[in-house]
Design a protein around this motif. Structure first.
Motif, PDB file in Angstrom:
ATOM      1  N   SER A   1       0.824  -1.213   0.000  1.00 45.50           N
ATOM      2  CA  SER A   1       0.000   0.000   0.000  1.00 45.50           C
ATOM      3  C   SER A   1       0.857   1.263   0.000  1.00 45.50           C
ATOM      4  O   SER A   1       0.356   2.345  -0.310  1.00 45.50           O
ATOM      5  CB  SER A   1      -0.932   0.002   1.216  1.00 45.50           C
ATOM      6  N   ALA A   2       2.152   1.145   0.298  1.00 47.71           N
ATOM      7  CA  ALA A   2       3.057   2.306   0.271  1.00 47.71           C
ATOM      8  C   ALA A   2       3.399   2.723  -1.157  1.00 47.71           C
ATOM      9  O   ALA A   2       3.871   3.836  -1.382  1.00 47.71           O
ATOM     10  CB  ALA A   2       4.336   1.995   1.035  1.00 47.71           C
ATOM     11  N   ASN A   3       3.159   1.861  -2.111  1.00 50.60           N
ATOM     12  CA  ASN A   3       3.487   2.143  -3.508  1.00 50.60           C
ATOM     13  C   ASN A   3       2.440   3.072  -4.109  1.00 50.60           C
ATOM     14  O   ASN A   3       1.325   2.676  -4.419  1.00 50.60           O
ATOM     15  CB  ASN A   3       3.552   0.840  -4.312  1.00 50.60           C
TER      16      ASN A   3
ATOM     17  N   GLY B   1       2.283   3.953  -9.187  1.00 49.79           N
ATOM     18  CA  GLY B   1       1.523   3.493 -10.339  1.00 49.79           C
ATOM     19  C   GLY B   1       2.178   2.308 -11.026  1.00 49.79           C
ATOM     20  O   GLY B   1       1.597   1.695 -11.909  1.00 49.79           O
ATOM     21  N   LEU B   2       3.413   1.979 -10.637  1.00 52.57           N
ATOM     22  CA  LEU B   2       4.109   0.824 -11.198  1.00 52.57           C
ATOM     23  C   LEU B   2       3.659  -0.448 -10.486  1.00 52.57           C
ATOM     24  O   LEU B   2       3.285  -0.412  -9.320  1.00 52.57           O
ATOM     25  CB  LEU B   2       5.620   0.977 -11.050  1.00 52.57           C
ATOM     26  N   THR B   3       3.718  -1.549 -11.208  1.00 57.11           N
ATOM     27  CA  THR B   3       3.384  -2.852 -10.628  1.00 57.11           C
ATOM     28  C   THR B   3       4.548  -3.808 -10.853  1.00 57.11           C
ATOM     29  O   THR B   3       5.426  -3.550 -11.676  1.00 57.11           O
ATOM     30  CB  THR B   3       2.127  -3.451 -11.293  1.00 57.11           C
ATOM     31  N   ALA B   4       4.516  -4.922 -10.134  1.00 55.72           N
ATOM     32  CA  ALA B   4       5.547  -5.940 -10.336  1.00 55.72           C
ATOM     33  C   ALA B   4       5.509  -6.455 -11.775  1.00 55.72           C
ATOM     34  O   ALA B   4       6.542  -6.799 -12.338  1.00 55.72           O
ATOM     35  CB  ALA B   4       5.363  -7.083  -9.335  1.00 55.72           C
ATOM     36  N   THR B   5       4.333  -6.467 -12.382  1.00 55.36           N
ATOM     37  CA  THR B   5       4.213  -6.913 -13.769  1.00 55.36           C
ATOM     38  C   THR B   5       4.957  -5.974 -14.705  1.00 55.36           C
ATOM     39  O   THR B   5       5.697  -6.425 -15.583  1.00 55.36           O
ATOM     40  CB  THR B   5       2.724  -7.009 -14.176  1.00 55.36           C
ATOM     41  N   THR B   6       4.801  -4.665 -14.520  1.00 54.77           N
ATOM     42  CA  THR B   6       5.479  -3.710 -15.400  1.00 54.77           C
ATOM     43  C   THR B   6       6.980  -3.676 -15.154  1.00 54.77           C
ATOM     44  O   THR B   6       7.742  -3.321 -16.050  1.00 54.77           O
ATOM     45  CB  THR B   6       4.907  -2.282 -15.258  1.00 54.77           C
ATOM     46  N   MET B   7       7.406  -4.064 -13.977  1.00 58.11           N
ATOM     47  CA  MET B   7       8.827  -4.057 -13.623  1.00 58.11           C
ATOM     48  C   MET B   7       9.456  -5.440 -13.720  1.00 58.11           C
ATOM     49  O   MET B   7      10.614  -5.632 -13.360  1.00 58.11           O
ATOM     50  CB  MET B   7       9.003  -3.515 -12.197  1.00 58.11           C
TER      51      MET B   7
END
Length: 80
Positions: free
Chosen positions: A55-57, A60-66
């Motif tokens: 929840s600190a993120n 807008g990035l996700t593990a999928t995009t990274m």
């Protein structure tokens, strides 16, 4: 960030600056702790995955995009 820069200074992300283990003393990780050998590779990949799913993120990035970067870090031997 300073400790990670010291780790990278010799071209290897292995928790050392040359042959000297990097001390994390006085930092949030606790005093007199030494940087783990995987802090700049698989440890960073794990931390990124954890943060991206938290929840600190607010990035807008996700593990999928990274995923490509996370996978490269996870499989890295530390050589820059």
């Amino acid at each position: 960030v300073t400790a990670m820069m010291s780790d990278a200074s010799d071209g290897m992300m292995d928790g050392k600056a040359g042959s000297t283990q990097i001390s994390m003393g006085g930092m949030m990780m606790g005093s007199n702790n030494m940087m783990q050998s995987t802090a700049g590779s698989s440890g960073l990949a794990t931390a990124m995955t954890t943060f991206l799913g938290s929840s600190a993120n607010a990035s807008g990035l996700t593990a999928t995009t990274m995923n490509a970067l996370i996978q490269k870090l996870a499989a890295s031997n530390g050589q820059l």
